[in-house]
Design an enzyme around this catalytic site. Structure first.
Site, PDB file in Angstrom:
ATOM      1  N   LYS A 262       0.834  -1.192   0.000  1.00 33.79           N
ATOM      2  CA  LYS A 262       0.000   0.000   0.000  1.00 33.79           C
ATOM      3  C   LYS A 262       0.876   1.252   0.000  1.00 33.79           C
ATOM      4  O   LYS A 262       2.059   1.202   0.341  1.00 33.79           O
ATOM      5  CB  LYS A 262      -0.888   0.030   1.256  1.00 33.79           C
ATOM      6  CG  LYS A 262      -1.953  -1.042   1.322  1.00 33.79           C
ATOM      7  CD  LYS A 262      -2.752  -0.894   2.613  1.00 33.79           C
ATOM      8  CE  LYS A 262      -3.806  -1.978   2.752  1.00 33.79           C
ATOM      9  NZ  LYS A 262      -4.910  -1.818   1.797  1.00 33.79           N
ATOM     10  N   ARG A 336      -9.969 -11.871   2.024  1.00 34.20           N
ATOM     11  CA  ARG A 336     -10.759 -12.974   1.479  1.00 34.20           C
ATOM     12  C   ARG A 336     -10.009 -14.305   1.584  1.00 34.20           C
ATOM     13  O   ARG A 336     -10.629 -15.371   1.631  1.00 34.20           O
ATOM     14  CB  ARG A 336     -11.147 -12.673   0.036  1.00 34.20           C
ATOM     15  CG  ARG A 336      -9.976 -12.555  -0.929  1.00 34.20           C
ATOM     16  CD  ARG A 336     -10.340 -11.797  -2.198  1.00 34.20           C
ATOM     17  NE  ARG A 336     -10.551 -10.378  -1.930  1.00 34.20           N
ATOM     18  CZ  ARG A 336     -10.912  -9.488  -2.843  1.00 34.20           C
ATOM     19  NH1 ARG A 336     -11.101  -9.873  -4.096  1.00 34.20           N
ATOM     20  NH2 ARG A 336     -11.086  -8.226  -2.519  1.00 34.20           N
TER      21      ARG A 336
END
Length: 487
Positions: A262, A336
């Site tokens: 990020k 996920r």
């Protein structure tokens, strides 16, 4: 708790309160003369005070100096949550507060208002000062809620305190830096909560996680110096349960993005990426008292997502608990991956329904803003129950679809699935479709709480930072649980 809250009878309202005690008195819109006799109407006009919800005015009345609190014409419970927070903030410099704010209500309406008011009073006094040399504090040490209603009113106060306490737990966890709230530290806090609430708990260390074949969790953890944990909490009711529900919470204690790193700005709030697990833990702390007839099991995969020398590489293939292989094409789509393992374990226990909570995607914030959670499902009846519970709880949620045409974008040439879609759009929906692969035919609702799990600015009962969002929804849903109809 930041303050001690007690319930007093109407007659206990002091005419001449002790020094340092603020008396808050409800004023209905259009009823100033009736509710605050002796109020200088010119002063009220000058201050713009009309009795609207959340309007506050300190003024002299026939009963003495009062904090006049607007409650509107027909306020709902959510309004009293806001009112309680506003009053608590205004009373922060006082020693004590007497809150006479629900006297005009009767029956179930009054009971619901008391519970919401107490939540607002507590949440409005919330401060997270663990890391401050001189923490911001409040002088307020005692709040007396004035209401008639006997045992029902007392029970409403107790429920309000319990729910707000659970939300404070969630806020504290979400606000704690990832360097301190490691997976091991989170598991230790879960053990403490389980012991106090009377829940069964099982904590898997890295060796046990490997033995359980939780390949998604292990894959996300590969770049970290902190070992992962997997926490399973269970409430078993006495006698025959009214049903069984699984709660699954994403527990990424800090998300740097892995090798798909990020930006610095993107990492600023990533200590909050475990809000799903924190919310489930907060809700579980309430289940034995507020939803005792339902069997509820929580599954919390815990890891951070870092860039160590053996971090999962783009293109690596992981094998989830249920044997599904996953090609990792973006290591920042990690939630996920750990949820795949947790959902697989939940399905093995054959619950009646599964609800998972995760700060799953930034895409849902683009779609719905910062204050609304996205709701997807494979069972419309369960989805509607969740939405109804959220509405009752005053928590904003909105249904999102699972479009079949997006499912093809998850097909991989080298594995069963890829962990991101084929294009840049519909990211929240693609994430939901990915998770659906791991729940089979079990009724399931995933909540993407990336927006409301933490707040960038204070509003109503919410302080900046962790919000405790969805605790009220989960508890309300579980307390009213009954057998689901066929899909």
């Amino acid at each position: 708790m930041p303050v001690a809250i007690t319930l007093d009878h109407l007659a206990a309202l002091p005419v001449d309160p002790a020094e340092g005690t603020l008396v808050a008195q409800a004023v209905r819109a259009g009823r100033l003369a009736d509710d605050a006799p002796g109020l200088d109407e010119a002063l009220a006009d000058l201050a713009g005070f009309e009795g609207k919800v959340n309007q506050l005015l300190v003024a002299a009345t026939d009963a003495g100096t009062r904090l006049l609190v607007g409650v509107g014409e027909d306020p709902d419970p959510a309004s009293f949550r806001k009112i309680g927070a506003a009053v608590a903030k205004r009373a922060a410099t006082q020693d004590a507060l007497v809150a006479d704010l629900v006297g005009h209500l009767d029956g179930a309406e009054r009971t619901a208002a008391i519970e919401a008011l107490v939540q607002g009073l507590i949440l409005g006094t919330y401060r997270f000062g663990t890391y401050k040399a001189a923490p911001e504090s409040t002088k307020l040490t005692a709040i007396h809620v004035v209401a008639k209603g006997g045992a029902r009113a007392a029970a409403a106060v107790d429920r309000g305190i319990a729910v707000a306490t659970a939300m404070v737990l969630v806020r504290d966890l979400v606000n704690t830096p990832g360097g301190d709230l490691t997976p091991k530290a989170f598991a230790a806090e879960a053990t403490r909560v389980a012991t106090e609430a009377g829940l069964e708990i099982e904590v898997l260390d890295k060796a046990a996680i490997r033995k359980a074949k939780l390949g998604g969790l292990l894959g996300v953890n590969r770049g970290s110096a902190q070992e992962p944990r997997f926490v399973k909490l269970t409430h078993r009711p006495e006698g025959k349960p009214r049903g069984s529900v699984a709660l699954v919470g994403k527990g990424v204690t800090f998300d740097a993005g892995g090798l798909s790193i990020k930006t610095a700005t993107g990492m600023e709030w990533m200590k909050t990426d475990m809000a799903g697990a924190a919310t489930v833990l907060g809700a579980m702390s309430l289940v034995p008292a507020l939803a005792p007839k339902v069997q509820v099991t929580a599954y919390l995969p815990l890891t951070d997502n870092m860039l160590g020398p053996d971090a999962t590489r783009v293109g690596d293939v992981l094998t989830a608990r249920n044997g599904t292989t996953i090609e990792v094409l973006n290591t920042d789509a990690e939630g996920r991956l750990i949820l795949a393992d947790a959902l697989s374990l939940a399905v093995e226990d054959e619950p009646d329904a599964i609800i998972d909570l995760a700060t799953l995607t930034g895409a849902v914030i683009v779609a719905l803003g910062e204050r609304t959670a996205g709701v997807m499902t494979n069972h419309d009846g369960l989805k509607q129950r969740v939405l109804d519970a959220a509405d009752d709880a005053g928590e904003a949620m909105w249904p999102l679809p699972l479009p079949e045409h997006l499912r093809k974008g998850l097909d991989s040439e080298v594995a069963d699935l890829r962990n991101i879609g084929a294009g840049p759009y519909g990211g929240a929906l693609t994430a939901g479709l990915f998770l659906r692969e791991f729940v089979g035919d079990v009724p399931w609702v995933p909540l993407d709480i990336a927006g409301p799990a933490d707040t960038t600015a204070a509003w109503d009962e919410n302080a900046r930072g962790g919000a405790g969002f969805a605790v009220r929804t989960l508890v309300g849903l579980l307390a009213a649980w009954s057998k689901l109809p066929a899909a």
